[in-house]
Scaffold this active site. Structure first.
Site, mmCIF file in Angstrom:
data_model
loop_
_atom_site.group_PDB
_atom_site.id
_atom_site.type_symbol
_atom_site.label_atom_id
_atom_site.label_comp_id
_atom_site.label_asym_id
_atom_site.label_seq_id
_atom_site.Cartn_x
_atom_site.Cartn_y
_atom_site.Cartn_z
ATOM 1 N N ASP A 112 0.843 -1.195 0.000
ATOM 2 C CA ASP A 112 0.000 0.000 0.000
ATOM 3 C C ASP A 112 0.877 1.242 0.000
ATOM 4 O O ASP A 112 1.543 1.550 0.995
ATOM 5 C CB ASP A 112 -0.917 0.000 1.220
ATOM 6 N N ASP A 315 -1.369 5.721 -6.672
ATOM 7 C CA ASP A 315 -1.818 4.854 -5.579
ATOM 8 C C ASP A 315 -1.861 3.403 -6.032
ATOM 9 O O ASP A 315 -2.350 3.099 -7.119
ATOM 10 C CB ASP A 315 -3.202 5.292 -5.103
#
Length: 435
Positions: A112, A315
């Site tokens: 992440d 992201d």
């Protein structure tokens, strides 16, 4: 006779190569990036019947991810089931092998880039899966006291008073419907052949809900608790990844840590710093072209603003690229104008058309400061195996999310080497077959 033997050996070699490619998984020494729906995933996910259904299913969770990212940039407190100061995450799409403790215990942790603190389920955890980290069997494990600086840096921490003695506990929510409670701890973290001693992470003792990544999360953000910050002397603030296509059931991508082995000839754009949201990787998106047409977009919709959190980020956890609604509508309208119709919808995609028209589908070009990214067709279109449809593989931010953020997501990053060089404040992109 010699020709027959040579032919036999050649056929045998092809057969062996195919077997290795399709039946073997990377060794523990390799830093492979594994799709959660791939053959090498440890989570017993059935082989997808169609890859577009897999993408549609994963993209259906994007609104939760966008809510999390928007809550970060909006600087608003989250409402969560345990306590204030918690984070909201969304399930990850790629995992990497990591070993924690001495001797090392293997965990498959979600990557992440918009999170910092790592966390794993630990033995005795209520509500966790059967694969947990066992601190008692690690000779290098230790809990972190409330008096150390790291405790003040983890979000959701709860201590009786600043600097008071006692273990540092924290709680976070995940996806809005799930949450966990953890102890901030230290132990050795092994990634590939590298060992990072005294790595700070959360040791989860209780879970509520079913959407927590089963074996934890590895934070690759820019904040003080991230992998980059805790390994600065080893990796110099540099890493890259190559994400395999969701269609590549039998293959994995790769994660490269440190400046060695990174591509030399790579186009770059500056990374922007937001002091209010230091975890996020902001870049300056200056425009978008559809074919030869530069889409008319008001500059303020693209502008980076640290105070409001507006701008564009890269992201790893969002599935399809999302733009604030006026930007997406302008891109979609120009795309439709060039492809013609009729158009239908499929899941999160509102611009699907007969794949026989794909030849006239224009390329999408993202213009960044100092760099243009021409999206390959497989990164801008998704195809349906159930019908002769192709869809524009991006969308507007969900209507129920008050977002000022544009998110370049993992579907648009696949089969590209994405370089994060925080030491030189730059992000690089190069074509690479990740599979």
């Amino acid at each position: 006779m010699a020709l027959a033997i040579a032919t036999f050996l050649f056929i045998t070699l092809l057969s062996t190569t195919k077997t290795l490619a399709f039946d073997s998984c990377p060794s523990n020494e390799q830093l492979s990036v594994i799709p959660i729906y791939g053959k090498c995933s440890p989570f017993n996910t059935p082989k997808p019947t169609s890859w577009e259904n897999t993408v549609i299913n994963m993209a259906s969770k994007d609104p939760q991810r966008l809510s999390y990212l928007s809550s970060l940039v909006a600087q608003k407190p989250n409402s969560a089931p345990i306590a204030s100061g918690q984070q909201v995450f969304n399930i990850g799409n790629y995992v990497v092998r990591a070993k924690i403790g001495t001797p090392g215990q293997l965990m498959f942790m979600v990557l992440d880039t918009s999170s910092d603190t790592a966390w794993v389920p630990c033995s005795g955890c209520t509500g966790c899966t059967s694969t947990v980290f066992t601190p008692n069997t690690s000779s290098t494990y230790g809990s972190t006291d409330c008096s150390v600086p790291e405790c003040t840096q983890v979000k959701g921490q709860s201590c009786p008073a600043v600097g008071a003695p006692g273990a540092c506990f924290f709680n976070q929510s995940y996806g809005g419907a799930s949450s966990f409670y953890a102890t901030l701890s230290r132990d050795s973290l092994r990634l590939g052949t590298d060992v990072i001693p005294n790595y700070s992470f959360g040791c989860i003792s209780a879970v509520s809900g079913s959407s927590i990544p089963p074996q934890g999360l590895l934070g690759l953000g820019r904040g003080s608790m991230s992998l980059l910050s805790q390994s600065m002397s080893l990796y110099s603030g540099v890493f890259s990844y190559c994400l395999p296509s969701f269609k590549s059931y039998y293959f994995s991508g790769s994660l490269k840590l440190g400046p060695l082995g990174q591509p030399k000839n790579i186009r770059t754009t500056p990374l922007l710093k937001n002091p209010h949201r230091p975890s996020l990787y902001y870049v300056n998106l200056t425009g978008i072209s559809v074919g030869r047409v530069l889409v008319p977009i008001a500059p303020e919709l693209l502008a980076f603003d640290p105070n409001t959190g507006a701008g564009t980020i890269i992201d790893s956890g969002t599935v399809i690229t999302r733009f604030v609604e006026p930007i997406y509508n302008a891109i979609r309208d120009e795309f439709r104008n060039q492809v013609k119709g009729p158009f239908t919808s499929l899941g999160a995609f509102d611009t699907c058309f007969a794949s026989t028209n794909e030849a006239v589908a224009p390329v999408i070009i993202l213009h960044f400061t100092g760099m243009d990214l021409v999206l390959p067709v497989e990164n801008s279109l998704i195809h349906s195996s159930a019908s002769p449809l192709a869809c524009l593989a991006m969308a507007a931010a969900p209507a129920n999310v008050n977002s000022v953020l544009n998110v370049i997501a993992n579907l648009q990053q696949q089969n590209l080497r994405i370089l994060f060089d925080t030491a030189n404040s730059r992000l690089g992109i190069a074509r690479e077959l990740c599979n």
